[in-house]
Design an enzyme around this catalytic site. Sequence first.
Site, PDB file in Angstrom:
ATOM      1  N   ARG A 120      -0.024  10.699   6.723  1.00 25.66           N
ATOM      2  CA  ARG A 120       0.517  12.054   6.895  1.00 25.66           C
ATOM      3  C   ARG A 120       1.650  12.093   7.923  1.00 25.66           C
ATOM      4  NH1 ARG A 120      -4.999  13.888   6.563  1.00 25.66           N
ATOM      5  NH2 ARG A 120      -5.402  14.499   4.412  1.00 25.66           N
ATOM      6  N   LYS A 142      16.871  14.153   6.526  1.00 25.60           N
ATOM      7  CA  LYS A 142      16.687  14.298   5.067  1.00 25.60           C
ATOM      8  C   LYS A 142      16.255  12.949   4.513  1.00 25.60           C
ATOM      9  CE  LYS A 142      19.673  18.084   3.598  1.00 25.60           C
ATOM     10  NZ  LYS A 142      20.845  18.465   2.796  1.00 25.60           N
ATOM     11  N   GLU A 184      33.096  10.890   4.664  1.00 27.57           N
ATOM     12  CA  GLU A 184      32.126  11.742   5.373  1.00 27.57           C
ATOM     13  C   GLU A 184      32.541  11.944   6.835  1.00 27.57           C
ATOM     14  OE1 GLU A 184      29.618  13.279   3.900  1.00 27.57           O
ATOM     15  OE2 GLU A 184      28.989  12.096   2.164  1.00 27.57           O
ATOM     16  N   LYS A 226      27.268  16.527  13.412  1.00 28.58           N
ATOM     17  CA  LYS A 226      26.080  16.650  12.557  1.00 28.58           C
ATOM     18  C   LYS A 226      24.877  17.113  13.377  1.00 28.58           C
ATOM     19  CE  LYS A 226      23.399  15.185   8.798  1.00 28.58           C
ATOM     20  NZ  LYS A 226      23.249  14.420   7.598  1.00 28.58           N
ATOM     21  N   GLU A 236      18.128  23.631   6.281  1.00 34.91           N
ATOM     22  CA  GLU A 236      19.155  24.150   5.362  1.00 34.91           C
ATOM     23  C   GLU A 236      18.759  25.511   4.798  1.00 34.91           C
ATOM     24  OE1 GLU A 236      20.907  20.955   3.088  1.00 34.91           O
ATOM     25  OE2 GLU A 236      21.732  22.352   1.640  1.00 34.91           O
ATOM     26  N   ARG A 241      23.774  24.320   7.649  1.00 42.26           N
ATOM     27  CA  ARG A 241      23.702  22.916   7.218  1.00 42.26           C
ATOM     28  C   ARG A 241      24.395  22.720   5.867  1.00 42.26           C
ATOM     29  NH1 ARG A 241      18.927  18.520   8.229  1.00 42.26           N
ATOM     30  NH2 ARG A 241      19.988  16.814   7.174  1.00 42.26           N
ATOM     31  N   ASN A 245      27.842  20.045   2.847  1.00 38.76           N
ATOM     32  CA  ASN A 245      28.021  19.732   1.423  1.00 38.76           C
ATOM     33  C   ASN A 245      29.458  19.928   0.955  1.00 38.76           C
ATOM     34  OD1 ASN A 245      25.284  19.145   1.131  1.00 38.76           O
ATOM     35  ND2 ASN A 245      24.763  21.289   0.763  1.00 38.76           N
ATOM     36  N   HIS A 248      30.874  18.183  -2.047  1.00 35.29           N
ATOM     37  CA  HIS A 248      29.768  17.544  -2.760  1.00 35.29           C
ATOM     38  C   HIS A 248      29.500  18.156  -4.132  1.00 35.29           C
ATOM     39  CE1 HIS A 248      29.170  15.535   1.023  1.00 35.29           C
ATOM     40  NE2 HIS A 248      28.095  14.900   0.598  1.00 35.29           N
ATOM     41  N   HIS A 252      29.714  15.736  -6.930  1.00 34.90           N
ATOM     42  CA  HIS A 252      28.494  15.433  -7.690  1.00 34.90           C
ATOM     43  C   HIS A 252      28.799  15.390  -9.191  1.00 34.90           C
ATOM     44  CE1 HIS A 252      24.710  16.491  -9.771  1.00 34.90           C
ATOM     45  NE2 HIS A 252      24.172  15.694  -8.861  1.00 34.90           N
ATOM     46  N   HIS A 266      29.755   7.238  -3.820  1.00 36.73           N
ATOM     47  CA  HIS A 266      29.468   8.604  -3.371  1.00 36.73           C
ATOM     48  C   HIS A 266      30.607   9.155  -2.494  1.00 36.73           C
ATOM     49  CE1 HIS A 266      27.368  12.137  -1.999  1.00 36.73           C
ATOM     50  NE2 HIS A 266      27.476  11.740  -0.746  1.00 36.73           N
TER      51      HIS A 266
END
Length: 366
Positions: A120, A142, A184, A226, A236, A241, A245, A248, A252, A266
């Site tokens: 956990r 993340k 980035e 960041k 987010e 946050r 993106n 992105h 994407h 990416h």
Amino acid sequence: MKTVTVSLGDRSYPIHIEAGLLPRAAEHLASLSRGRRMAIVTDENVRPHLAVLQASLEAAGVASEAIILPPGEKTKSWAMLSQVCDRLLELGIERSDHVIALGGGVIGDLVGFACSIVKRGCRFVQIPTTLLSQVDSSVGGKTAINTSAGKNLIGAFHQPAMVLIDPDVLDTLPARQVRAGYAEVVKYGLIDDFAFFEWCEANAPALLAGDADARVYAIAHSVAAKARIVAADEHETNGIRALLNLGHTFGHALEAEAGFSDRLLHGEGVAAGCALAFRYSARQGLCERQDAERVAAHLRAIGLPDGLAAAGIDAPSATLVEHMKHDKKMAAGTLPFLLARGIGQTYLDKTVDLADIAAFLDTEPR
Ligand code: GLY
């Protein structure tokens, strides 16, 4: 050494950045080991850095055990997740042990997720070995794997206990991969920091050529940005946050069209996506056309794609918009877009009409 703190109350953690840090990593890790054997999860491509890390630990009297996975995006899978979890349990990992994730974004995301569920939740340390993971994915908690339904759809927020960044590890990477990671970096300037964008314009060539001071400055500045954003919106939920993106959503769609393959890395998708987001913003009268041109010119100058043609994407607009509809940010039938009022002035717009995006993409050269 530069240290940036991610301020999240009792889950706050330091990010240490220094050229030559990896061979001295044990200075930071020995106390976390509490005299126990440390598990290191890495991939085949990172073996040389693994040897350096293990030598540092050994010299400090810390025993370690490596779990070495195949490299590549396919490793972010249920199968590898279960393999890593089983192995960590076999090694007797306890909740207060710190597992080390040594590698790029794939390793960081997979190991972070494994550590969020083993017993956990156990602790972990990120030692990112690509520019992209150093300035983005290793910070902020993340974690995820990919499934047949899409990328990063299964995961958890689980913050690391520490991030150790040694820019020297970038020396062994292909130039294309470092360039892609740079997308980035410049993204932080585009989001809310015009002065950093200007720094990038002046210093990106030195940074990409391996200049040590430029690397440390860019990485420290990026992770500080960041860290601020994550501290303001860890999960987010309030739109802050989501600024990360930028580029992105367009990116994407391009990556999906390229089959999430080496055809378009990416960071290359993000670069082209940023250029598209600025051009779309200019078309909508939100920002000056010259701002969009300046962003594209900078990306071109350093060899990153500045649009569909440069990204090698010739798909019809309808196909690209179809890819966007499968973006996990899609909510209640609308897709939030990061748009710009200028360089360093981006904002989240939830009113963008995908038909309008298609009309814009029709005007983009293939
Ligand atoms: N890479 C985007 C985020 O961490 O939120």
